[in-house]
Design an enzyme around this catalytic site. Structure first.
Site, PDB file in Angstrom:
ATOM      1  N   HIS A   6       0.402 -12.806  -1.525  1.00  0.00           N
ATOM      2  CA  HIS A   6       0.650 -11.711  -0.596  1.00  0.00           C
ATOM      3  C   HIS A   6       0.246 -12.181   0.802  1.00  0.00           C
ATOM      4  CE1 HIS A   6      -0.002  -7.518   1.061  1.00  0.00           C
ATOM      5  NE2 HIS A   6      -0.858  -8.214   1.797  1.00  0.00           N
ATOM      6  N   ASP A  11       8.742  -5.174  -4.654  1.00  0.00           N
ATOM      7  CA  ASP A  11       7.397  -4.626  -4.484  1.00  0.00           C
ATOM      8  C   ASP A  11       7.373  -3.171  -4.944  1.00  0.00           C
ATOM      9  OD1 ASP A  11       4.730  -5.111  -3.870  1.00  0.00           O
ATOM     10  OD2 ASP A  11       4.909  -4.466  -1.795  1.00  0.00           O
TER      11      ASP A  11
END
Length: 390
Positions: free
Chosen positions: A194, A284
Site C-alpha cells: 500500500h 480495493d
C-alpha cells in the site's frame, strides 16, 4: 458438467474471433470454431452477439471489510458474493487493511473458504498493514508453506501516516521471507504494498532493490494513481521493471483532489512507454476511502466497490478508445501472472473454466467460476442466491 458455449466473439484476452468454447468439469477443454457435441449431460449456450472474456482477477479486496479510521461506526461491511459475481470477478485476493486488531487472518481465511464453496477462487495474503506483520503460524514463511490459500504478504503500508513507518531493513527482511516462502510453496510470494500520499512514494522499495539481491518483481505496489506526483514516479518505476497497480475505487472528492482516473491513467502509462504487462487494476473493494485534511484529521469516508473494476476497463475502451484486447489484460492475464496464478486470467485449453460473457454494451451478463454457472443472462444462479453472505 459439460458446457458448450457457441459462437462467441472470444478475447483470451487476445482477440481470437468467433469461436466455440467447451467447458468440462472445472477446466476449459477446447476453443475452436464449430465444436459439435450433444448428449443429456451437455448444456449448450447460444453466445451469438456476445463477447467471451476471461473471468476477472481482482488482486486487492477487503473481503471482510476494512476501515475504522473515523471510529467504530466507520467500519465497512464484508463483501457480498452477489456483488462479486455481478462484477464479473471470478478470482480475488483478500487482505487485511489498517485494522489488523478487530479484523483477523482467521476471519479472512474463513471468508475466503466461503467464497470458494460457491465456485469463486478466493486467495489471501498473510500479514498486515503494519510491521511486524500478523501471521497465523510463527512466520510469513510458515503461513505461505502450510496454508494453501495464502499466496503472498500484505498489504504492507509505506509512505502513509497510518503505516508503522517501516525501516529499510524491516521491509527487506519481510520481502526475503516472503520470497523464500513462495519459492518453497510454489507460490508467487509477492509483497503487496500500500503506497500512501507521503512524498517519499516508492523510494523505500527502490532503495531496497538497489541495496539487496531481492528483485523488483517481488513487490506489487498499489494505489499508484492516488496523486500526480506518485503516478509520474511509478511510470519510471515500471519502465525499470517494476509492477504497478491502479486502484479503481474512488470518489468525486478524491478525483478533485488530484487522484487519477484509472482509464485515463492507463492510456497515459501506455503512451509513456510502460509495457502493458507491468500494469494492473484492482478494486480495493470494501475498503474505506478515508479523506483527511492537511493536518491528518479525518474528514469523511467512502467505500470501495468491486463493480468499479470492470467500469474502469469499460471506460478505457469507450472513453479512451483503447482496443479491448489491450485493456483486458490489466484485470485478467497481468494480475494472474504477477501473482503466479497460472490457471487464471486466460481463456485457453487446460486453464480453469473462469469465463464472462459480455453483451454489446460491454456489460457482464453470464459468469462461470471453475465451470460452475454463477450468473446466466443477468440472473444469479441458485448457488449464489442461496449463499448466506449474499
Amino acid at each position: 458438467m459439460i458446457t458448450l458455449i457457441k459462437q462467441a466473439k472470444v478475447y483470451s484476452p487476445d482477440a481470437l474471433g468467433v469461436q466455440d468454447i467447451l467447458l468440462a468439469g472445472d477446466r476449459i477443454v477446447r476453443i475452436a470454431p464449430n465444436i459439435e457435441l450433444s448428449g443429456d449431460d451437455v448444456v449448450q449456450i447460444d453466445a451469438q452477439e456476445k463477447i467471451a472474456v476471461p473471468g476477472f482477477v481482482d488482486s486487492l479486496v477487503h473481503i471482510i471489510g476494512g476501515g475504522g479510521e473515523g471510529g467504530f461506526r466507520t467500519r465497512t461491511p464484508e463483501i457480498a458474493a452477489d456483488d462479486i459475481v455481478r462484477a464479473g470477478v471470478t478470482t480475488l485476493v483478500g487482505v487485511l487493511g489498517t485494522d489488523a486488531v478487530t479484523r483477523t487472518l482467521t476471519n479472512l481465511l474463513a471468508k475466503a473458504n466461503a467464497l470458494n464453496e460457491i465456485g469463486l477462487s478466493c486467495f489471501c495474503h498473510t500479514g498486515s498493514y503494519q510491521i511486524p506483520v500478523k501471521t497465523l503460524f510463527n512466520s510469513v514463511q510458515e503461513d505461505l508453506i502450510l496454508i494453501d490459500r495464502f499466496i503472498g504478504v500484505g498489504e504492507v503500508a509505506i509512505a502513509d501516516h497510518r503505516s508503522s513507518q517501516p525501516t529499510l531493513n524491516e521491509l527487506k527482511k519481510l520481502a526475503a521471507e516472503a520470497r523464500v516462502g513462495g519459492m518453497l510453496a510454489g507460490k508467487g510470494g509477492v509483497v503487496s504494498v500500500h503506497v500512501g500520499d507521503s512524498p517519499e512514494g516508492l523510494s523505500l522499495i527502490e532503495q531496497l532493490v538497489e541495496d539487496s539481491d531481492i528483485p523488483i518483481s517481488q513487490f506489487y505496489p498499489t494505489h499508484i494513481n492516488r496523486n500526480r506526483r506518485l503516478f509520474v514516479t511509478a511510470l519510471d518505476y515500471a519502465r525499470h521493471g517494476g509492477y504497478i497497480d491502479f486502484t479503481t475505487s474512488t470518489t468525486p472528492e478524491l478525483l478533485k483532489q488530484g487522484e487519477i482516473k484509472c482509464s485515463t491513467g492507463l492510456k497515459e502509462a501506455l503512451d509513456a512507454g510502460v509495457p502493458l504487462s507491468r500494469i494492473s487494476f484492482s478494486s480495493d473493494a470494501n475498503a474505506s476511502l478515508p479523506m483527511f485534511d492537511r493536518n491528518g484529521k479525518f474528514t469523511g469516508l467512502g467505500i470501495g466497490r468491486i463493480s468499479s473494476l470492470w467500469q474502469e476497463v469499460r471506460d478505457a475502451v469507450v472513453q479512451e478508445k483503447l482496443p479491448l484486447e489491450q485493456v483486458l489484460p490489466v484485470i485478467t492475464r497481468n494480475p494472474a501472472q504477477i501473482l503466479k496464478l497460472t490457471q487464471k486470467g486466460e481463456l485457453r485449453s487446460g486453464a480453469d473454466a473462469d469465463l464472462v460473457l459480455l453483451d454489446e454494451a460491454l456489460q457482464p451478463v453470464s459468469v462461470w467460476g471453475r465451470g460452475q454457472a454463477l450468473m446466466q443472462s443477468g440472473k444469479l444462479t441458485s448457488i449464489v442466491k442461496e449463499a448466506v453472505f449474499s
